[in-house]
Write a protein that holds these residues in place. Structure first.
Motif, PDB file in Angstrom:
ATOM      1  N   ILE A 172     -20.706 -38.283  10.299  1.00  0.00           N
ATOM      2  CA  ILE A 172     -19.338 -37.775  10.440  1.00  0.00           C
ATOM      3  C   ILE A 172     -18.960 -37.699  11.920  1.00  0.00           C
ATOM      4  O   ILE A 172     -17.923 -38.211  12.350  1.00  0.00           O
ATOM      5  CB  ILE A 172     -19.205 -36.377   9.791  1.00  0.00           C
ATOM      6  CG1 ILE A 172     -19.286 -36.502   8.271  1.00  0.00           C
ATOM      7  CG2 ILE A 172     -17.904 -35.699  10.207  1.00  0.00           C
ATOM      8  CD1 ILE A 172     -19.483 -35.175   7.559  1.00  0.00           C
ATOM      9  N   VAL A 173     -19.837 -37.075  12.703  1.00  0.00           N
ATOM     10  CA  VAL A 173     -19.562 -36.946  14.135  1.00  0.00           C
ATOM     11  C   VAL A 173     -19.530 -38.329  14.787  1.00  0.00           C
ATOM     12  O   VAL A 173     -18.657 -38.638  15.599  1.00  0.00           O
ATOM     13  CB  VAL A 173     -20.609 -36.033  14.808  1.00  0.00           C
ATOM     14  CG1 VAL A 173     -20.421 -36.019  16.307  1.00  0.00           C
ATOM     15  CG2 VAL A 173     -20.511 -34.625  14.238  1.00  0.00           C
ATOM     16  N   GLY A 174     -20.486 -39.169  14.386  1.00  0.00           N
ATOM     17  CA  GLY A 174     -20.543 -40.520  14.951  1.00  0.00           C
ATOM     18  C   GLY A 174     -19.260 -41.292  14.705  1.00  0.00           C
ATOM     19  O   GLY A 174     -18.701 -41.906  15.623  1.00  0.00           O
ATOM     20  N   LEU A 175     -18.764 -41.251  13.480  1.00  0.00           N
ATOM     21  CA  LEU A 175     -17.548 -41.995  13.142  1.00  0.00           C
ATOM     22  C   LEU A 175     -16.355 -41.446  13.915  1.00  0.00           C
ATOM     23  O   LEU A 175     -15.555 -42.200  14.467  1.00  0.00           O
ATOM     24  CB  LEU A 175     -17.282 -41.905  11.631  1.00  0.00           C
ATOM     25  CG  LEU A 175     -16.030 -42.654  11.147  1.00  0.00           C
ATOM     26  CD1 LEU A 175     -16.178 -44.156  11.367  1.00  0.00           C
ATOM     27  CD2 LEU A 175     -15.750 -42.378   9.671  1.00  0.00           C
ATOM     28  N   GLN A 176     -16.280 -40.119  13.973  1.00  0.00           N
ATOM     29  CA  GLN A 176     -15.155 -39.501  14.680  1.00  0.00           C
ATOM     30  C   GLN A 176     -15.171 -39.899  16.164  1.00  0.00           C
ATOM     31  O   GLN A 176     -14.144 -40.276  16.728  1.00  0.00           O
ATOM     32  CB  GLN A 176     -15.241 -37.982  14.497  1.00  0.00           C
ATOM     33  CG  GLN A 176     -14.003 -37.215  14.913  1.00  0.00           C
ATOM     34  CD  GLN A 176     -14.033 -36.818  16.372  1.00  0.00           C
ATOM     35  OE1 GLN A 176     -15.071 -36.837  17.007  1.00  0.00           O
ATOM     36  NE2 GLN A 176     -12.860 -36.481  16.896  1.00  0.00           N
TER      37      GLN A 176
END
Ligand SMILES: Nc1ncnc2c1ncn2[C@@H]1O[C@H](COP(=O)(O)OP(=O)(O)OP(=O)(O)O)[C@@H](O)[C@H]1O
Ligand SMILES: [Mg+2]
Lengths: 255, 293
Positions: free
Chosen positions: B157-161
């Protein structure tokens, strides 16, 4: 205002000159479904020139810019840029070749900051290499944007958005800048400011093609102009001659 | 601590654990919607394919699902890109109705093909981790498998954001979401970026599918509920906002968990619907969202 100083780079482009035009449009026609918008437009822009396109609403000025920048394909005819046929080159590749199109209606990316808008202007690898320097150049030209770098572009005033759009177009390091009605919908005072900026851009020697309904302002910063009417070129002359032309005065200046 | 309070906190924590996977699923759908303005009715079906990929790896090659999910994600990235080129790109500029037909059709074909190949039987994926007693602290317990998938989902999630906000491709993707007409004038190859976004959104569903495998019975139409859930999440988060979808996923997970704890499991899906209708009728721009990709 009837005297236009020709750009230095433009001297010696009289008839018969051997210089190749930067842009050469030949017999271009274009359609929106069944509706024909361009009926064989032929024009050219020499390196360093500022060319104005004037004409009434619906004359086809925007359509012509769209064909030149590759957003729209011509049905017939050809577009040559730096001598190469670019009639079938899509818009994103035209940017890489050096054509930057600032569309009508202040089209910024509303939920991106001014900084992000400007950096998207330098999206191509060619422009990205010198992004920092271009950013400084744009901020020198538009100091007001410097104070707004982290503000969302959609929250700027109309005039400021237009400046973001122009600055973003310049970030691409264009050889040819296409400006579609930069003064549209702006208050008279802001219009003057925008034209001042365009004057400053002109000093840098960038070749420009400007669409304007504001005929006097448009022609007074241009070397030459084309009058477009229902998808054809009605008149073509130097700006000073067009401003003196009876028909132009009657039709567009109400004189 | 009074009993009702510990029960409530326990339900919230359980909800967060499932919610992280929901967030991943919803972000994929939001990404696709934001960049393409296409509502992907096949999202749950792609998730189901991700589950089967992981299951085949587990069943035939004894690959642990917590490794296999990566291959599910990769597989679905490639598969998603091929589907985009073959089926989505040709209808990109057609009517909404055409797009709904197309993605619904893709969902049907995926479910039926999987059923033809693997049958309609239910499969259970039993791994060591799911059998271990839950992790407990104080009055609370957490399922170990759910905890692990929560952590992994959090990373993605953090990576995609971060990818969307910071990378050059992410910028291009946001530019297309905000003004598709002008994006090409920046030099952005819209067709290519849209294909990439579609593939990435599908890959997120694939990763989530792999991570869900140990927690669910597997059968060909297992993804259907997840298409609905993904819609609820995206609507909660504000159409097309991937950050909003991440929060929407967590909120949905908690809502379901609290509903199950107090009203019973059978109410969870009904509450999804009610939430969906409430948001659509009261605040169509989403609870957390202004329109922003
Ligand atoms: N997207 C479109 N779909 C259909 N017809 C269009 C479209 N855009 C322009 N036209 C039509 O093509 C013709 C030329 O339009 P164009 O926008 O090029 O004119 P313009 O000279 O730029 O006008 P304005 O000064 O109002 O901007 C008009 O008749 C217009 O109605
Ligand atoms: Mg126009």
């Amino acid at each position: 205002m009837s005297t236009t100083t020709p750009n230095p780079a433009n001297t010696g482009t009289a008839v018969g000159s051997a210089a190749t035009p930067l842009l050469q449009v030949d017999g271009v026609t274009a359609f929106y479904r069944d509706l024909q918008a361009l009926f064989g437009i032929t024009l050219k822009v020499m390196p360093g020139e500022i060319v104005a396109l004037i004409g009434a609403n619906g004359a086809g000025k925007t359509t012509l810019l769209r064909v030149i920048s590759g957003v729209k394909q011509a049905a017939a005819g050809s577009v040559k840029f730096e001598g190469a046929d670019v009639s079938r080159v899509p818009a994103h590749r035209m940017v890489a070749r050096g054509v930057s199109h600032v569309p009508e209606g202040r089209q910024v990316f509303p939920f991106l900051t001014v900084r992000e808008n400007l950096s998207l202007g330098a999206y191509t690898s060619r422009a990205r290499a010198s992004m920092k320097q271009s950013m400084e150049e744009q901020l020198a030209l538009f100091p007001r944007l410097g104070e707004r770098m982290n503000q969302l572009a959609g929250t700027l005033s109309g005039g400021e958005q237009q400046m973001v759009a122009i600055a973003r177009g310049l970030m691409a390091k264009p050889k040819l800048l296409l400006l579609d009605e930069p003064s549209l919908g702006l208050a008279p005072k802001i219009v003057d400011e925008v034209f001042d900026k365009i004057q400053s851009v002109r000093q840098t020697g960038i070749t420009m093609m400007i669409v304007e309904q504001n005929v006097v302002s448009g022609l007074s910063i241009a070397d030459r102009g084309y009058v477009i009417q229902t998808g054809t070129v009605l008149l073509e002359d130097t700006s000073s001659n067009l401003l003196k032309n009876e028909m132009v005065r009657a039709a567009y200046l109400g004189l | 601590m009074p009993r009702f309070l510990t029960d409530f906190i326990q339900a919230c924590m359980d909800g967060l654990l499932t919610g992280a996977l929901y967030a991943l699923i919803g972000m994929g759908l939001a990404l696709i919607f934001g960049v393409m303005r296409i509502v992907n009715f096949a999202h749950g079906a792609f998730l189901m394919v991700g589950m089967y990929v992981s299951w085949v790896l587990f069943d035939k090659f004894q690959v642990n699902p917590y490794i296999g999910f990566l291959i599910s994600g990769l597989f679905l990235f490639v598969f998603g890109y091929l589907v985009y080129r073959a089926l989505i790109q040709p209808i990109r500029d057609r009517s909404d109705f055409m797009q709904i037909l197309m993605t619904t059709g893709i969902a049907l074909i995926l479910v039926d093909s999987v059923q033809l190949k693997f049958g309609a039987d239910y499969h259970q994926t039993i791994i060591d981790l799911t059998n271990r007693p839950p992790f407990s602290f104080g009055a609370f317990t957490l399922n170990r498998a759910a905890l692990l998938s929560f952590v992994i989902a959090g990373v993605f999630i953090v990576g995609l954001q971060q990818f969307v906000v910071r990378s050059r491709t992410g910028q291009a993707l946001r530019a297309i979401a905000q003004n598709r007409e002008v994006a090409p004038l920046m030099g952005i190859n819209v067709t290519m970026i849209q294909g990439f976004s579609f593939a990435l959104g599908i890959a997120m569903a694939g990763l989530a599918g792999g991570l869900l495998l140990p927690a669910l019975y597997l059968f060909p139409s297992v993804g259907e509920d997840y298409t609905l859930k993904a819609f609820v999440i995206v609507v909660l988060g504000g159409m097309g906002s991937i950050e909003g979808a991440a929060i929407g996923g967590l909120v949905l997970g908690m809502t379901e968990s609290i509903t199950s704890a107090y009203l019973g499991q059978q109410w969870a899906l009904a509450v999804d619907f009610i939430l969906f209708l409430l948001v659509l009728s009261l605040k169509p721009s989403g609870i957390f969202g202004r329109q922003r990709a």
